[in-house]
Design a protein around this motif. Structure first.
Motif: not given
Length: 150
Positions: A8-17
């Motif tokens: 995926p594109a840089q910054g589009s997927v956030k790890s939820q912790g």
């Protein structure tokens, strides 16, 4: 490019912790990384401002002293050299009153004015103010002017 190196594109997927407190099978169940007992293990805990882990906080350790006089009168000081400069710049002629000081921006309209004795006054002036220092009053009268107290 093929299917093996798609991402995926840089910054589009956030790890939820890490998901804590979701059962023993997750490995982060039980105390949910909060340890055992104590205020920080409880729900609803929020640290107070200035809390130092139970040590006596600095705002309670430092001694308080003195007091603030609620009847104190604050005076805005105007020195003689400032008044002489106004005369030299021809902004005032023979009188200097409170309204003139306000219009020139030296004092605010709600302030009390005290004439201070720094510098020397060469011109004859009638100065009106709330207070005068002894040296200022003497210098004004020595120059041939008068010091009028409001």
């Amino acid at each position: 490019m093929d299917l093996s190196n798609l991402k995926p594109a840089q910054g589009s997927v956030k790890s939820q912790g890490k998901r804590v407190g979701r059962g023993q099978g997750s490995g982060k169940g039980g105390t949910a990384t909060r340890g055992h007992k104590g205020a920080k293990s409880r729900s609803g805990y929020s640290k107070k401002v200035g809390f130092e882990g139970g040590q006596m906080p600095i705002q309670r350790r430092v001694p308080k002293f003195g007091f603030t006089n609620i009847n104190r009168k604050e005076y805005q000081g105007v020195n003689l050299d400032t008044i002489q400069q106004l005369v030299d710049d021809k902004k005032i002629n023979d009188t200097l009153d409170f309204e003139t000081l306000v219009n020139l921006g030296l004092v605010g309209k709600n302030e009390l004015v005290k004439i201070l004795g720094r510098g020397e006054l060469k011109s004859k002036l009638s100065v009106t103010a709330h207070k005068f220092t002894a040296t200022a009053k003497a210098a004004i009268e020595a120059a041939g002017g008068e010091a009028v107290t409001l």
